[in-house]
Design a protein around this motif. Sequence first.
Motif, PDB file in Angstrom:
ATOM      1  N   UNK A  72       0.851  -1.189   0.000  1.00  0.00           N
ATOM      2  CA  UNK A  72       0.000   0.000   0.000  1.00  0.00           C
ATOM      3  C   UNK A  72       0.891   1.243   0.000  1.00  0.00           C
ATOM      4  N   UNK A  73       0.572   2.242  -0.848  1.00  0.00           N
ATOM      5  CA  UNK A  73       1.394   3.448  -0.877  1.00  0.00           C
ATOM      6  C   UNK A  73       1.268   4.257   0.418  1.00  0.00           C
ATOM      7  N   UNK A  74       2.328   4.979   0.728  1.00  0.00           N
ATOM      8  CA  UNK A  74       2.369   5.823   1.915  1.00  0.00           C
ATOM      9  C   UNK A  74       2.497   7.278   1.461  1.00  0.00           C
ATOM     10  N   UNK A  75       1.591   8.100   1.920  1.00  0.00           N
ATOM     11  CA  UNK A  75       1.573   9.513   1.547  1.00  0.00           C
ATOM     12  C   UNK A  75       2.093  10.368   2.687  1.00  0.00           C
ATOM     13  N   UNK A  76       2.423  11.612   2.376  1.00  0.00           N
ATOM     14  CA  UNK A  76       2.826  12.565   3.414  1.00  0.00           C
ATOM     15  C   UNK A  76       1.696  12.693   4.431  1.00  0.00           C
ATOM     16  N   UNK A  77       2.063  12.625   5.718  1.00  0.00           N
ATOM     17  CA  UNK A  77       1.078  12.671   6.792  1.00  0.00           C
ATOM     18  C   UNK A  77       0.764  11.306   7.373  1.00  0.00           C
ATOM     19  N   UNK A  78       1.068  10.218   6.645  1.00  0.00           N
ATOM     20  CA  UNK A  78       0.879   8.868   7.186  1.00  0.00           C
ATOM     21  C   UNK A  78       1.941   8.585   8.239  1.00  0.00           C
ATOM     22  N   UNK A  79       1.594   7.751   9.201  1.00  0.00           N
ATOM     23  CA  UNK A  79       2.529   7.357  10.252  1.00  0.00           C
ATOM     24  C   UNK A  79       2.799   5.859  10.148  1.00  0.00           C
TER      25      UNK A  79
END
Length: 682
Positions: free
Chosen positions: A624-631
């Motif tokens: 799953x892709x991780x975007x800015x703001x994800x932890x």
Amino acid sequence: MGLMQLNSFAGGKWIAPSGQTRLIKSAITGETIAQAGSDALDFQDMLDFARNTGGPALREMTFHGRARLLKALALHLNNHRDELYQLSYQTGATLADSKIDIDGGIGTMLVFASKGRREMPDDRVYSDGNTEVLSRNGTFLGQHVCTPLHGAAVHINAFNFPVWGMLEKLAPTLLAGVPAIIKPATDTSYVTEACVRIMVESGIFPEGSFQLIMGGTGDLLDRLGCQDVVSFTGSAHTALSLRSNPNILRNSIRFVAEQDSLNASVLGPDVTPDAPEFDLFVKEAVREITTKAGQKCTAIRRIMAPANLVDPIIAAISAKLDKNTIGDPANSATRMGALASAAQAADVLEKAAIIETEATRVYGDPNACDVVGEGLEGGAFVAPMLFHCADPDSAEQVHATEAFGPVATVMPYRDLAHAGELLNRGGGSLVASVITHDPSVARKMVETSAAFHGRLYFNNRDSMGESTGHGSPLPHMVHGGPGRAGGGEEMGGVRGVMHYMQRTAIQGSPDILSAVGGTWIKGATRKTEAAHPFTRNFDQLSIGESIMAGPRTITLEDIEHFAHFTGDTFYAHMDEDAAAANPFFPGRVAHGYLLLSFAAGMFVEPNPGPVLANTGLEGLSFQKPVSAGDAISVTLTVQKKTKRTDTYGEVRWNVLLSNQDDEQVAEYTLLTMNEYAPITEE
């Protein structure tokens, strides 16, 4: 040389021949040199000794433990090669021939020892393949495992390789944890007996690991059960007789056969007389005709070339055969020795006469063989013979008759499809070779003929400096073939070990499968310790031990810094609109390798400790892709431990990355080398 009394080794004792015995003659002089017989043997006692003494002792060890003993035994045999060489001359083998047999057998043992340590677990159970998820939530799983059979392996070997033929079967058998009963071909069994004596006297393997029959097998096959294996090398006629034994059929006893083979070599249509491949083709053909006097199950029997090159090929092979010196194999000037026995020589001449009904003899004389040396009049010497079959399509015997000696037949082909048809006319072979510099020729021959051959050997100017030759079975690769070749597969690395093990489907919960296979499986219980796992040495770590670290929030600044620092400015990380247009991404996303780096930063323990090195990672996947703001958080779990040296072992860690919603975003296996617990002296 006095008359050798060849003793069997049964029940931990050497037993002299008695009753009806067989006299064995020297292949080079025809003089009687040995006597063998097995009338005194109790075959049920031998099976009981193997099953009740040898088997339990071998199974008590792990694969690594047995691999260490294999290496020690191979090194021990290596120190006794010279005495085996001296005996081997009497079989008609030159020193070069004997090295193929003796050194080749020792080398095969070393390969299996290495593969046992590197590719098999330091355990008694071998997990075969991946875990299968058998339920929606992953609480019910399946795993194939292999465990040693609880019987004995009966090895019936051929006369041409009295040492290699024994060791190439024995190595995977002992590595599997199964004891062996060895039955060599009588004509050359004195070399095998000498080798087994060296093995017994070494004391390296536990009692009952191997026994030796010097003579007939009596009613041995009638006494086998479902946990036993028969591994045979020899003629198709004998194989049929053995595998048709009612007891073997009734109990579905495993029968591995390597038998007759009309091997062939094809000169590619791209090769011209001035190309290096032309000379290579001739060299390979001559070597296979003369090495071991053509007594190799992998020797070239049929030589196929484009019609316009048949005459040049015949001339070139004949010219090289003219330089062949036949005589006393102990003489360093001899290039080719004798066949193994007078009976074998007579059989070769009989088969050559059959071939001559369909082909013209263009080199050699069956009634004349110039032998160099004194006192060799009674030897089993046969001159090399080369035949030319002008019409291989209408011929039958050239594709069906194997003269197991220095005999080969040259034949033309029209095109690659025709060459494939002729190759396949052998009805299944151990090996076919194709000498070509054109990769498309290789591809076409694989499509046309791979199904008919156990091995396809391609060689050309690029590989000929390091290639091992058409006739060299290697322990890393399977040795066997379909149809006429017996339908079996020996060696092939760990594949060969599987012949002596039972594959069983295990089904159960993740905890059950983890315990059975000695490997932590996803979904199984994780355990935590007060101390960080990187501060605990190899011995202290337990399967399933785990640590969780994080979370760490991914920022846009992190993504941009990583992109500029590494040079990875792929649009998915830097261009919002372009990334959003991609079906895989919601917009700009973090680099996968950025996530791995942050994961390591979260779980690492920076101080010096038992972790010596990170040696790599395997099976990396992004879910799953991780975007800015994800932890992201990371969970590190001890998956498997394997001892590697006397001071450190390999630890495999399952690494799982998840986001703030507890969704898995990435997973991989981390490999580290960890020190063992320090040894304290009392």
